[in-house]
Design a protein around this motif. Sequence first.
Motif, PDB file in Angstrom:
ATOM      1  N   ALA A 113       0.971  -1.233   0.103  1.00 47.54           N
ATOM      2  CA  ALA A 113      -0.031  -0.162   0.009  1.00 47.54           C
ATOM      3  C   ALA A 113       0.942   0.932  -0.099  1.00 47.54           C
ATOM      4  O   ALA A 113       0.407   2.267  -0.663  1.00 47.54           O
ATOM      5  N   GLU A 114       2.135   1.300   0.526  1.00 43.68           N
ATOM      6  CA  GLU A 114       2.831   2.450   0.921  1.00 43.68           C
ATOM      7  C   GLU A 114       3.954   2.531  -0.314  1.00 43.68           C
ATOM      8  O   GLU A 114       4.678   3.282  -0.229  1.00 43.68           O
ATOM      9  N   ASN A 115       4.037   1.528  -1.275  1.00 41.61           N
ATOM     10  CA  ASN A 115       4.939   1.450  -2.133  1.00 41.61           C
ATOM     11  C   ASN A 115       6.418   1.441  -1.696  1.00 41.61           C
ATOM     12  O   ASN A 115       7.209   2.108  -2.244  1.00 41.61           O
ATOM     13  N   THR A 116       6.382   0.768  -0.544  1.00 37.38           N
ATOM     14  CA  THR A 116       7.986   0.850   0.121  1.00 37.38           C
ATOM     15  C   THR A 116       8.390  -0.326   0.284  1.00 37.38           C
ATOM     16  O   THR A 116       7.826  -1.323   0.738  1.00 37.38           O
ATOM     17  N   GLY A 117       9.734  -0.613  -0.017  1.00 38.36           N
ATOM     18  CA  GLY A 117      10.254  -1.847   0.309  1.00 38.36           C
ATOM     19  C   GLY A 117      11.207  -1.700   1.496  1.00 38.36           C
ATOM     20  O   GLY A 117      11.850  -0.757   1.675  1.00 38.36           O
ATOM     21  N   TYR A 118      11.617  -2.827   1.979  1.00 37.47           N
ATOM     22  CA  TYR A 118      12.638  -2.684   3.284  1.00 37.47           C
ATOM     23  C   TYR A 118      13.570  -3.902   2.980  1.00 37.47           C
ATOM     24  O   TYR A 118      13.356  -5.003   2.443  1.00 37.47           O
ATOM     25  N   LEU A 119      14.650  -3.729   3.966  1.00 34.20           N
ATOM     26  CA  LEU A 119      15.853  -4.649   3.968  1.00 34.20           C
ATOM     27  C   LEU A 119      16.096  -4.734   5.307  1.00 34.20           C
ATOM     28  O   LEU A 119      16.772  -3.684   5.903  1.00 34.20           O
ATOM     29  N   GLN A 120      15.726  -5.422   6.095  1.00 37.07           N
ATOM     30  CA  GLN A 120      16.091  -5.592   7.418  1.00 37.07           C
ATOM     31  C   GLN A 120      17.156  -6.353   7.630  1.00 37.07           C
ATOM     32  O   GLN A 120      17.441  -7.630   7.190  1.00 37.07           O
ATOM     33  N   MET A 121      18.259  -5.932   8.257  1.00 36.07           N
ATOM     34  CA  MET A 121      19.583  -6.488   8.340  1.00 36.07           C
ATOM     35  C   MET A 121      20.080  -6.718   9.705  1.00 36.07           C
ATOM     36  O   MET A 121      20.080  -5.718  10.676  1.00 36.07           O
ATOM     37  N   ASN A 122      19.767  -7.947  10.141  1.00 39.60           N
ATOM     38  CA  ASN A 122      20.375  -8.346  11.435  1.00 39.60           C
ATOM     39  C   ASN A 122      21.835  -9.181  11.528  1.00 39.60           C
ATOM     40  O   ASN A 122      22.046  -9.776  10.500  1.00 39.60           O
ATOM     41  N   ASN A 123      22.343  -8.995  12.921  1.00 38.45           N
ATOM     42  CA  ASN A 123      23.575  -9.881  12.999  1.00 38.45           C
ATOM     43  C   ASN A 123      24.581  -9.180  12.114  1.00 38.45           C
ATOM     44  O   ASN A 123      25.321 -10.224  11.409  1.00 38.45           O
ATOM     45  N   LEU A 124      24.696  -7.870  11.777  1.00 31.49           N
ATOM     46  CA  LEU A 124      25.371  -7.359  10.600  1.00 31.49           C
ATOM     47  C   LEU A 124      26.940  -7.713  11.027  1.00 31.49           C
ATOM     48  O   LEU A 124      27.630  -7.815  12.177  1.00 31.49           O
ATOM     49  N   LYS A 125      27.926  -7.857  10.107  1.00 30.59           N
ATOM     50  CA  LYS A 125      29.108  -8.257   9.972  1.00 30.59           C
ATOM     51  C   LYS A 125      30.003  -7.194   9.255  1.00 30.59           C
ATOM     52  O   LYS A 125      29.571  -6.504   8.664  1.00 30.59           O
ATOM     53  N   PRO A 126      31.323  -6.811   9.697  1.00 27.61           N
ATOM     54  CA  PRO A 126      31.925  -5.927   9.040  1.00 27.61           C
ATOM     55  C   PRO A 126      32.084  -6.435   7.783  1.00 27.61           C
ATOM     56  O   PRO A 126      32.193  -5.309   6.611  1.00 27.61           O
ATOM     57  N   GLU A 127      31.913  -7.364   7.023  1.00 24.35           N
ATOM     58  CA  GLU A 127      31.893  -7.557   5.592  1.00 24.35           C
ATOM     59  C   GLU A 127      30.560  -7.222   4.955  1.00 24.35           C
ATOM     60  O   GLU A 127      30.381  -7.097   3.771  1.00 24.35           O
ATOM     61  N   ASP A 128      29.534  -6.821   5.792  1.00 24.26           N
ATOM     62  CA  ASP A 128      28.441  -6.217   5.095  1.00 24.26           C
ATOM     63  C   ASP A 128      28.535  -4.601   4.799  1.00 24.26           C
ATOM     64  O   ASP A 128      27.853  -4.192   4.306  1.00 24.26           O
ATOM     65  N   THR A 129      29.618  -3.953   5.353  1.00 27.51           N
ATOM     66  CA  THR A 129      30.017  -2.949   4.905  1.00 27.51           C
ATOM     67  C   THR A 129      29.972  -2.528   3.370  1.00 27.51           C
ATOM     68  O   THR A 129      30.626  -3.433   2.693  1.00 27.51           O
ATOM     69  N   ALA A 130      29.117  -1.517   3.137  1.00 25.93           N
ATOM     70  CA  ALA A 130      28.915  -1.321   1.573  1.00 25.93           C
ATOM     71  C   ALA A 130      27.929  -0.239   1.425  1.00 25.93           C
ATOM     72  O   ALA A 130      27.268   0.289   2.131  1.00 25.93           O
ATOM     73  N   ALA A 131      27.873   0.428   0.054  1.00 27.76           N
ATOM     74  CA  ALA A 131      26.833   1.305  -0.269  1.00 27.76           C
ATOM     75  C   ALA A 131      25.734   0.260  -0.826  1.00 27.76           C
ATOM     76  O   ALA A 131      26.142  -0.717  -1.606  1.00 27.76           O
TER      77      ALA A 131
END
Length: 122
Positions: free
Chosen positions: A75-93
């Motif tokens: 309904a809101e035309n919005t997408g999400y990315l929930q990121m849990n247990n983040l790791k240093p290798e997830d660092t990015a644009a």
Amino acid sequence: QVQLVESGGGWVQAGGSLRLSCVASGRTFSDYAMAWFRQPPGKERELVARIKWNRGTTDYSDSVKGRFTISRDYAENTGYLQMNNLKPEDTAAYYCAASGGWNRDEKGYTAWGQGTQVTVSS
């Protein structure tokens, strides 16, 4: 033409969580897919996750399975990315993108957001 605007990036310690948002506006495809890509420093852009907008079918890269969740508010035309247990290798644009098909290759995506930086410290 679809316009995408991301938000929600930032800095977090390893093990923490962040949620990215992507608001879509303009002319959307009748059944499109939204995806999140990321580009670590000095590396190529890679697919993180994708979702079929109408059906909600999802797909993840092996590196984020079990930690990241892609979803959308129809309904809101919005997408999400929930990121849990983040790791240093997830660092990015991180970039959201839209496609009229179901593509893993970034070449299949015709609309892109401006990107949001995620930095994970150890």
